[in-house]
Design a protein around this motif. Structure first.
Motif, PDB file in Angstrom:
ATOM      1  N   CYS A  25     -50.104 -41.480  20.416  1.00  0.00           N
ATOM      2  CA  CYS A  25     -51.433 -41.719  19.839  1.00  0.00           C
ATOM      3  C   CYS A  25     -51.446 -41.481  18.339  1.00  0.00           C
ATOM      4  O   CYS A  25     -52.191 -42.135  17.605  1.00  0.00           O
ATOM      5  CB  CYS A  25     -52.472 -40.826  20.518  1.00  0.00           C
ATOM      6  N   LEU A  78     -46.991 -44.820  26.121  1.00  0.00           N
ATOM      7  CA  LEU A  78     -47.858 -43.648  26.312  1.00  0.00           C
ATOM      8  C   LEU A  78     -47.414 -42.786  27.484  1.00  0.00           C
ATOM      9  O   LEU A  78     -47.476 -41.546  27.430  1.00  0.00           O
ATOM     10  CB  LEU A  78     -49.308 -44.097  26.520  1.00  0.00           C
ATOM     11  N   ASP A 121     -48.305 -44.182  13.922  1.00  0.00           N
ATOM     12  CA  ASP A 121     -48.847 -45.398  13.313  1.00  0.00           C
ATOM     13  C   ASP A 121     -47.959 -46.612  13.519  1.00  0.00           C
ATOM     14  O   ASP A 121     -48.381 -47.744  13.269  1.00  0.00           O
ATOM     15  CB  ASP A 121     -49.072 -45.179  11.803  1.00  0.00           C
ATOM     16  N   TYR A 150     -54.577 -47.743  29.003  1.00  0.00           N
ATOM     17  CA  TYR A 150     -55.167 -47.181  27.782  1.00  0.00           C
ATOM     18  C   TYR A 150     -56.567 -47.713  27.545  1.00  0.00           C
ATOM     19  O   TYR A 150     -57.364 -47.067  26.853  1.00  0.00           O
ATOM     20  CB  TYR A 150     -54.265 -47.444  26.571  1.00  0.00           C
ATOM     21  N   ARG A 151     -56.907 -48.856  28.149  1.00  0.00           N
ATOM     22  CA  ARG A 151     -58.268 -49.392  28.033  1.00  0.00           C
ATOM     23  C   ARG A 151     -59.186 -48.837  29.114  1.00  0.00           C
ATOM     24  O   ARG A 151     -60.412 -48.849  28.960  1.00  0.00           O
ATOM     25  CB  ARG A 151     -58.233 -50.921  28.117  1.00  0.00           C
ATOM     26  N   PRO A 192     -48.165 -50.564  25.050  1.00  0.00           N
ATOM     27  CA  PRO A 192     -48.795 -49.244  24.879  1.00  0.00           C
ATOM     28  C   PRO A 192     -48.732 -48.382  26.129  1.00  0.00           C
ATOM     29  O   PRO A 192     -48.489 -47.165  26.041  1.00  0.00           O
ATOM     30  CB  PRO A 192     -50.236 -49.597  24.506  1.00  0.00           C
ATOM     31  N   HIS A 199     -58.617 -44.259  28.084  1.00  0.00           N
ATOM     32  CA  HIS A 199     -58.761 -43.802  26.692  1.00  0.00           C
ATOM     33  C   HIS A 199     -57.985 -42.513  26.412  1.00  0.00           C
ATOM     34  O   HIS A 199     -58.559 -41.502  25.985  1.00  0.00           O
ATOM     35  CB  HIS A 199     -60.243 -43.609  26.358  1.00  0.00           C
ATOM     36  N   LEU A 246     -49.202 -49.326  17.055  1.00  0.00           N
ATOM     37  CA  LEU A 246     -50.643 -49.573  16.981  1.00  0.00           C
ATOM     38  C   LEU A 246     -51.097 -50.465  18.121  1.00  0.00           C
ATOM     39  O   LEU A 246     -50.406 -51.424  18.495  1.00  0.00           O
ATOM     40  CB  LEU A 246     -51.001 -50.212  15.641  1.00  0.00           C
ATOM     41  N   PHE A 247     -52.252 -50.148  18.690  1.00  0.00           N
ATOM     42  CA  PHE A 247     -52.845 -50.985  19.742  1.00  0.00           C
ATOM     43  C   PHE A 247     -54.358 -50.866  19.647  1.00  0.00           C
ATOM     44  O   PHE A 247     -54.884 -49.913  19.053  1.00  0.00           O
ATOM     45  CB  PHE A 247     -52.338 -50.575  21.127  1.00  0.00           C
ATOM     46  N   GLN A 284     -56.832 -47.553  19.409  1.00  0.00           N
ATOM     47  CA  GLN A 284     -56.015 -46.344  19.285  1.00  0.00           C
ATOM     48  C   GLN A 284     -56.648 -45.305  18.361  1.00  0.00           C
ATOM     49  O   GLN A 284     -56.632 -44.105  18.659  1.00  0.00           O
ATOM     50  CB  GLN A 284     -54.627 -46.717  18.769  1.00  0.00           C
ATOM     51  N   LYS A 285     -57.226 -45.736  17.260  1.00  0.00           N
ATOM     52  CA  LYS A 285     -57.716 -44.806  16.243  1.00  0.00           C
ATOM     53  C   LYS A 285     -59.226 -44.564  16.300  1.00  0.00           C
ATOM     54  O   LYS A 285     -59.758 -43.834  15.472  1.00  0.00           O
ATOM     55  CB  LYS A 285     -57.336 -45.324  14.853  1.00  0.00           C
ATOM     56  N   CYS A 296     -56.105 -41.652  24.051  1.00  0.00           N
ATOM     57  CA  CYS A 296     -56.064 -41.200  22.651  1.00  0.00           C
ATOM     58  C   CYS A 296     -57.380 -40.559  22.220  1.00  0.00           C
ATOM     59  O   CYS A 296     -57.453 -39.950  21.159  1.00  0.00           O
ATOM     60  CB  CYS A 296     -55.721 -42.366  21.723  1.00  0.00           C
TER      61      CYS A 296
END
Length: 424
Positions: free
Chosen positions: A142, A412, A145, A336-337, A408, A340, A148-149, A152-153, A342
């Motif tokens: 996470c 992850l 850099d 990751y969607r 990702p 979440h 990136l996906f 993420q931020k 991160c």
């Protein structure tokens, strides 16, 4: 003693601040029909000092509290009280002491104590190290850099409410579970139903997770999820989410991303499923199988020997038009969607490949291993050993694009890049 007193003062001041906010937003929250549940019963009566003349005039101008407002206050009061030792008003450990107490009470409701197998052996060091490694990997990816996906931020506040529908909350034991379809989520949903006691049989919660049917396990009314907070708590929903995320034990289970795709295809598109046929299979047949007018029902399609091939399913996932029409279905949406990782610091990351060890470890960590057991696995119908066979029909360039789409999740959760498939 000083720390305990400071914590108690913090609780009192926090409660006073929340009550002040309620007064400031009285009209919005008290009259809204879209924020709160239908009133159940008024909250507890509270003693107040006699107001002065100015306060009396102000109170006379305010409308009386509605049942919804009283219900809301009751929810807030109950939430604050769960962090206090019953009967003393002194703060206590919200995870260990309270969870243990709830576990003992739940055990009495299920079955006599002497019939329960309570695990006494300490957790193996390698299992603790496994969890530390998985959690550390999440933090590193996470923060990296170079990987990136989308999303993420962003912060937790940036996540739309509709994307929080996979986070199931059990307030009885202080647990939050993010479910991932095709990763033993049916059995974990059953366990969450037992722990939250949202289903009763003859006045008691079931003991065996398999007593709960698949339809009941996936019935959304059985689970209290984050996306339902807005209707109950209104403007305070995000604040309460953050408090629970900080105090509760959060967990999820994942599996190899490519194997999960095979499992989703087999369960929803290869085997007859009327709902998925109408929503997805017909689209795939029209776009990629030269079937401009596919059969109107799954039974007609099966009789004609028609169903999307696995290669066509992958083509559907890679087509930009797919997500222009609607977001990926939860069965093939990236983890990751869904969860979440991160934005949410998970306390436990389970893998389907080690589900029996991980499940036993988790239930002991949650202090509910004397209340419920994870159902014995009979083996995955989709195993990683058959992965190469399934993907052999997919063009090599498409496989590389597919890996980028799910990279990702590979990174992850510590799954190796499937070079044997991508480079053949």
């Amino acid at each position: 003693m000083g720390t305990s007193r400071m914590f108690r003062i913090f609780i009192v001041l926090g409660s006073a601040f929340m009550i002040l906010l309620i007064i400031l937003y009285w009209d919005d929250v008290g009259t809204s029909h879209s924020y709160l549940h239908t009133p159940i019963s008024p909250g507890p009566k509270m003693a107040h000092p006699a107001p002065g003349q100015h306060q009396q005039e102000k109170l006379q101008k305010q409308p009386p509290p509605t049942p919804r407002m009283l219900s809301f206050l009751s929810d807030i009061d109950a939430f604050v009280n769960q962090f206090l030792e019953p009967g003393t008003g002194e703060p206590t450990d919200p995870v260990l002491a309270e969870t243990s107490n709830q576990s003992e009470k739940a055990e009495e409701r299920y079955i006599p104590k002497q019939e329960w197998k309570v695990h006494q052996m300490p957790v193996a060091p390698e299992l603790r190290q496994r969890q530390e490694h998985r959690k550390r990997l999440l933090e590193e990816v996470c923060a990296n850099d170079s990987v990136l996906f989308p999303g993420q931020k962003r912060t937790f506040d940036d996540i739309p409410n509709k994307e929080l529908d996979h986070l199931i909350v059990d307030d009885r034991h202080g647990i939050i579970y993010c479910y991932v379809p095709k990763v033993a989520c049916s059995n974990w949903k059953r366990i969450m139903i037992i722990l939250s006691e949202s289903l009763l049989h003859d006045g008691l919660p079931p003991r065996d997770p398999l007593f709960i049917s698949n339809d009941q396990a996936h019935n959304s009314s059985m689970h209290f999820t984050f996306n339902k907070f807005w209707k109950r708590y209104g403007k305070f929903s995000r604040h309460l989410m953050k408090v629970k995320l900080k105090k509760y034990t959060k967990f999820l289970f994942v599996r190899d991303p490519f194997v999960r795709l095979v499992s989703a295809y087999r369960d929803k598109l290869e085997v007859g499923n009327e709902d998925f046929y109408r929503k997805f299979a017909q689209v795939i047949l029209r776009r990629y199988a030269n079937q401009p007018t596919p059969p109107s029902s799954v039974d007609e399609a099966r009789a004609a020997g028609l169903h999307p091939s696995f290669s066509q399913f992958i083509q559907y996932l890679l087509d930009p038009q797919t997500e222009m029409d609607m977001p990926f279905n939860e069965h093939w949406r990236q983890v990751y969607r869904l969860c979440h990782p991160c934005q949410i610091q998970y306390d436990f990351v389970g893998h389907l490949e080690t589900v029996e060890e991980d499940a036993a470890h988790l239930l002991r960590l949650l202090r509910v291993d004397n209340v419920v057991e994870f159902p014995t696995s009979h083996g995955n119908t989709t195993s990683s050993s058959s992965e190469a066979q399934w993907f052999s029909t997919v063009p090599r360039e498409s496989l590389r694009e597919l890996y980028k789409l799910y990279e990702p999740d590979f990174r992850l959760f510590g799954y190796d890049r499937p070079d044997s498939i991508l480079n053949e």
